[in-house]
Motif scaffolding. Structure first.
Motif, PDB file in Angstrom:
ATOM      1  N   PRO A 103       0.709  -0.999  -0.029  1.00 40.91           N
ATOM      2  CA  PRO A 103       0.141   0.425  -0.045  1.00 40.91           C
ATOM      3  C   PRO A 103       0.761   1.566   0.235  1.00 40.91           C
ATOM      4  CG  PRO A 103      -0.425  -1.633   1.614  1.00 40.91           C
ATOM      5  CD  PRO A 103       0.715  -2.026   1.411  1.00 40.91           C
ATOM      6  N   ILE A 104       0.435   2.115  -0.601  1.00 38.88           N
ATOM      7  CA  ILE A 104       1.626   3.384  -1.241  1.00 38.88           C
ATOM      8  C   ILE A 104       1.190   4.065   0.162  1.00 38.88           C
ATOM      9  CG2 ILE A 104      -0.105   4.418  -2.201  1.00 38.88           C
ATOM     10  CD1 ILE A 104       3.310   4.638  -3.160  1.00 38.88           C
ATOM     11  N   ASN A 105       0.420   4.059   0.961  1.00 43.05           N
ATOM     12  CA  ASN A 105      -0.097   5.067   1.994  1.00 43.05           C
ATOM     13  C   ASN A 105       1.045   4.802   3.250  1.00 43.05           C
ATOM     14  OD1 ASN A 105      -1.984   6.523   3.403  1.00 43.05           O
ATOM     15  ND2 ASN A 105      -3.457   6.533   3.138  1.00 43.05           N
ATOM     16  N   ALA A 106       1.159   3.086   2.869  1.00 38.11           N
ATOM     17  CA  ALA A 106       2.411   3.326   4.140  1.00 38.11           C
ATOM     18  C   ALA A 106       3.463   3.135   4.102  1.00 38.11           C
ATOM     19  CB  ALA A 106       2.262   1.543   4.713  1.00 38.11           C
ATOM     20  N   ILE A 107       3.745   3.180   2.308  1.00 39.58           N
ATOM     21  CA  ILE A 107       5.533   3.650   2.152  1.00 39.58           C
ATOM     22  C   ILE A 107       5.624   4.949   2.614  1.00 39.58           C
ATOM     23  CG2 ILE A 107       7.431   3.343   0.592  1.00 39.58           C
ATOM     24  CD1 ILE A 107       5.930   0.666   2.018  1.00 39.58           C
ATOM     25  N   THR A 108       4.610   5.769   1.762  1.00 37.71           N
ATOM     26  CA  THR A 108       5.191   7.321   2.703  1.00 37.71           C
ATOM     27  C   THR A 108       5.011   7.362   3.498  1.00 37.71           C
ATOM     28  OG1 THR A 108       2.661   7.296   2.562  1.00 37.71           O
ATOM     29  CG2 THR A 108       3.684   7.507   0.619  1.00 37.71           C
ATOM     30  N   SER A 109       4.704   6.911   4.613  1.00 34.46           N
ATOM     31  CA  SER A 109       4.589   7.139   6.423  1.00 34.46           C
ATOM     32  C   SER A 109       6.106   6.653   6.691  1.00 34.46           C
ATOM     33  CB  SER A 109       3.453   6.794   7.148  1.00 34.46           C
ATOM     34  OG  SER A 109       2.615   7.888   7.060  1.00 34.46           O
ATOM     35  N   ILE A 110       6.488   5.245   6.736  1.00 35.72           N
ATOM     36  CA  ILE A 110       7.300   4.386   7.101  1.00 35.72           C
ATOM     37  C   ILE A 110       8.572   4.659   6.664  1.00 35.72           C
ATOM     38  CG2 ILE A 110       8.368   2.108   6.505  1.00 35.72           C
ATOM     39  CD1 ILE A 110       5.783   0.830   6.939  1.00 35.72           C
ATOM     40  N   PHE A 111       8.985   5.309   4.945  1.00 40.37           N
ATOM     41  CA  PHE A 111       9.972   5.728   4.754  1.00 40.37           C
ATOM     42  C   PHE A 111      10.242   7.615   4.613  1.00 40.37           C
ATOM     43  CE2 PHE A 111       9.239   1.385   3.138  1.00 40.37           C
ATOM     44  CZ  PHE A 111      11.333   0.697   3.020  1.00 40.37           C
ATOM     45  N   GLY A 112       8.496   8.030   4.744  1.00 41.95           N
ATOM     46  CA  GLY A 112       9.526   9.324   5.234  1.00 41.95           C
ATOM     47  C   GLY A 112       9.748  10.129   6.171  1.00 41.95           C
ATOM     48  N   ALA A 113       8.669   9.310   6.775  1.00 42.06           N
ATOM     49  CA  ALA A 113       8.737  10.567   8.513  1.00 42.06           C
ATOM     50  C   ALA A 113       9.888  10.309   8.933  1.00 42.06           C
ATOM     51  CB  ALA A 113       8.177   8.939   9.544  1.00 42.06           C
ATOM     52  N   PRO A 114      10.960   8.826   8.607  1.00 40.24           N
ATOM     53  CA  PRO A 114      12.237   9.218   9.114  1.00 40.24           C
ATOM     54  C   PRO A 114      13.402   9.905   9.007  1.00 40.24           C
ATOM     55  CG  PRO A 114      11.557   6.718   8.705  1.00 40.24           C
ATOM     56  CD  PRO A 114      10.976   8.072   8.260  1.00 40.24           C
ATOM     57  N   VAL A 115      12.956  10.634   7.764  1.00 36.77           N
ATOM     58  CA  VAL A 115      13.242  11.583   6.525  1.00 36.77           C
ATOM     59  C   VAL A 115      13.172  12.747   7.473  1.00 36.77           C
ATOM     60  CG1 VAL A 115      14.281  13.070   4.562  1.00 36.77           C
ATOM     61  CG2 VAL A 115      13.754  10.225   4.755  1.00 36.77           C
ATOM     62  N   VAL A 116      12.337  13.393   7.580  1.00 33.28           N
ATOM     63  CA  VAL A 116      11.766  14.656   8.608  1.00 33.28           C
ATOM     64  C   VAL A 116      12.563  14.590  10.000  1.00 33.28           C
ATOM     65  CG1 VAL A 116       9.591  15.789   9.241  1.00 33.28           C
ATOM     66  CG2 VAL A 116       9.691  14.348   7.021  1.00 33.28           C
ATOM     67  N   ILE A 117      12.459  13.438  10.237  1.00 30.57           N
ATOM     68  CA  ILE A 117      12.828  13.488  11.523  1.00 30.57           C
ATOM     69  C   ILE A 117      14.696  14.157  12.174  1.00 30.57           C
ATOM     70  CG2 ILE A 117      13.428  11.929  14.009  1.00 30.57           C
ATOM     71  CD1 ILE A 117      11.142  10.162  13.220  1.00 30.57           C
ATOM     72  N   TRP A 118      15.748  12.934  10.360  1.00 31.31           N
ATOM     73  CA  TRP A 118      16.445  12.990  10.790  1.00 31.31           C
ATOM     74  C   TRP A 118      16.756  14.615  10.112  1.00 31.31           C
ATOM     75  CZ3 TRP A 118      19.496  14.196   5.771  1.00 31.31           C
ATOM     76  CH2 TRP A 118      20.872  14.608   6.028  1.00 31.31           C
ATOM     77  N   LEU A 119      16.204  14.720   9.065  1.00 32.64           N
ATOM     78  CA  LEU A 119      16.331  16.829   9.127  1.00 32.64           C
ATOM     79  C   LEU A 119      16.288  17.756   9.643  1.00 32.64           C
ATOM     80  CD1 LEU A 119      14.898  17.005   5.538  1.00 32.64           C
ATOM     81  CD2 LEU A 119      17.003  17.251   6.231  1.00 32.64           C
ATOM     82  N   LEU A 120      15.472  17.375  10.958  1.00 29.39           N
ATOM     83  CA  LEU A 120      15.077  18.659  12.264  1.00 29.39           C
ATOM     84  C   LEU A 120      15.691  17.913  13.512  1.00 29.39           C
ATOM     85  CD1 LEU A 120      11.005  17.859  12.651  1.00 29.39           C
ATOM     86  CD2 LEU A 120      12.452  19.887  11.339  1.00 29.39           C
ATOM     87  N   VAL A 121      16.110  16.641  12.881  1.00 36.01           N
ATOM     88  CA  VAL A 121      17.247  16.689  14.504  1.00 36.01           C
ATOM     89  C   VAL A 121      18.929  17.194  14.213  1.00 36.01           C
ATOM     90  CG1 VAL A 121      19.008  14.940  15.599  1.00 36.01           C
ATOM     91  CG2 VAL A 121      16.843  14.441  15.382  1.00 36.01           C
ATOM     92  N   ARG A 122      19.113  17.766  12.800  1.00 36.83           N
ATOM     93  CA  ARG A 122      20.545  17.738  12.350  1.00 36.83           C
ATOM     94  C   ARG A 122      19.955  19.049  11.898  1.00 36.83           C
ATOM     95  NH1 ARG A 122      21.457  18.766   6.028  1.00 36.83           N
ATOM     96  NH2 ARG A 122      23.633  19.039   6.724  1.00 36.83           N
TER      97      ARG A 122
END
Length: 342
Positions: free
Chosen positions: A317-336
């Motif tokens: 399901p594309i709806n699940a993939i966008t959250s699973i792989f996208g959320a860590p990117v946002v967390i990494w950017l904000l932490v960085r």
């Protein structure tokens, strides 16, 4: 704010990555097709091979759909976050997506429950898209009526959330009383899908997306002024009511048309504007509008490539993939970066 020319390298890099992701998305799929054959099929030098049919009838429309869906949802998220000056706002805060879900739920589950009222029982992709579109534009019309009476933008945000709660509650009631087969059909629609669109449906999404982009471009000055507050925007001579109308209609066109044809796809509209702001380090909408379009398209192409599990007949399901792989990117950017740019 930095001058647009400062970001030339960023945009050239994003466009190069977008092109690379586009080609990779078309090359990979359940059927193995070599890179050379893919290019030959794209340019029409091989027309009698099965690869030509797969590329032109399935993979190319799906890749273009991913670009339109990713870019459109990201732009509508940027518009809502700026209008409401809320970093948690997304394209679905006005209940437009919930309206589309209600339209789909009424068609899939409501026609069987209320067969004594509804004689229309034809269920296919076109009727589903029409029902979803009617649901989203019904909610959008209600929001526009409310926007004409309510001056406070935050009150409009809360009213939009209430619209979403009402429609979600109706969908829950329909789900509770519907048959297992109908409930399963609705759940599959809610997973989201980029691969079932015809060229005609793609043309409708493209027209709605281009109209939404045009309305966003003519609203760049009001959007930049909204970042500093409505009183500041009023002092610049900006018509608040007209600007709000244009921004809401642009969001409705983008989120409504995409949800109607591709299903509700979460995360992209909320997260991509934050990714873009961290990358470009500016809130100027002259920079952010093209930036979120590129970033959203790239993210959706990558997620779709992962979701289709290259070499396998299964699709996630594309709806699940966008959250699973996208959320860590946002967390990494904000932490960085250690802070949020808003």
């Amino acid at each position: 704010m930095s001058k647009p020319s400062t970001y030339s390298f960023h945009f050239i890099t994003l466009l190069a990555v977008l092109l690379l992701c586009f080609v990779i998305n078309i090359c990979l799929g359940s059927v193995n097709i070599s890179f050379i054959k893919t290019i030959q099929a794209l340019f029409g030098t091989v027309t009698e091979d099965s690869s030509y049919y797969i590329i032109w009838e399935y993979r190319l429309p799906k890749a273009i759909t991913a670009i339109l869906v990713g870019g459109g949802l990201s732009l509508s998220g940027l518009l809502m976050q700026t209008l409401f000056r809320n970093p948690l706002a997304g394209p679905y805060v006005l209940g437009i997506s919930s309206g589309a879900s209600l339209g789909a739920a009424l068609l899939i589950m409501g026609t069987s429950l209320f067969s004594f009222v509804f004689t229309f029982s034809t269920f296919n992709d076109i009727s589903l898209a029409i029902a979803s579109s009617l649901g989203s534009f019904l909610v959008l019309s209600l929001v526009l009526v409310v926007a004409a009476k309510v001056k406070d933008t935050m009150a409009l945000l809360i009213i939009g959330l209430m619209f979403g709660s009402i429609t979600a509650a109706i969908v829950s009631v329909l789900s509770y009383f519907s048959k297992a087969e109908k409930l399963q059909q609705y759940i599959f629609w809610s997973f989201g899908s980029l691969g079932n669109l015809s060229w005609m449906q793609l043309l409708i999404i493209a027209l709605c997306t281009l109209t939404g982009i045009f309305l966003s471009i003519i609203s760049i000055k009001p959007l930049n002024a909204f970042l500093l507050g409505e009183n500041y925007a009023k002092s610049l001579g900006i018509g608040l009511k007209t600007s709000r109308y244009i921004i809401i209609v642009a969001t409705g066109l983008l989120a409504g048309s995409i949800t109607a044809f591709a299903g509700p796809i979460a995360f992209v509209g909320l997260a991509v504007p934050h990714i873009s702001k961290q990358m470009f380090n500016t809130t100027d909408h002259k920079i952010q509008i093209p930036a979120v379009l590129c970033c959203g398209a790239i993210l959706m192409l990558l997620c779709d490539t992962i979701a289709q599990l290259p070499g396998s007949v299964s699709v996630l399901p594309i709806n699940a993939i966008t959250s699973i792989f996208g959320a860590p990117v946002v967390i990494w950017l904000l932490v960085r970066k250690r802070k949020m740019i808003f």
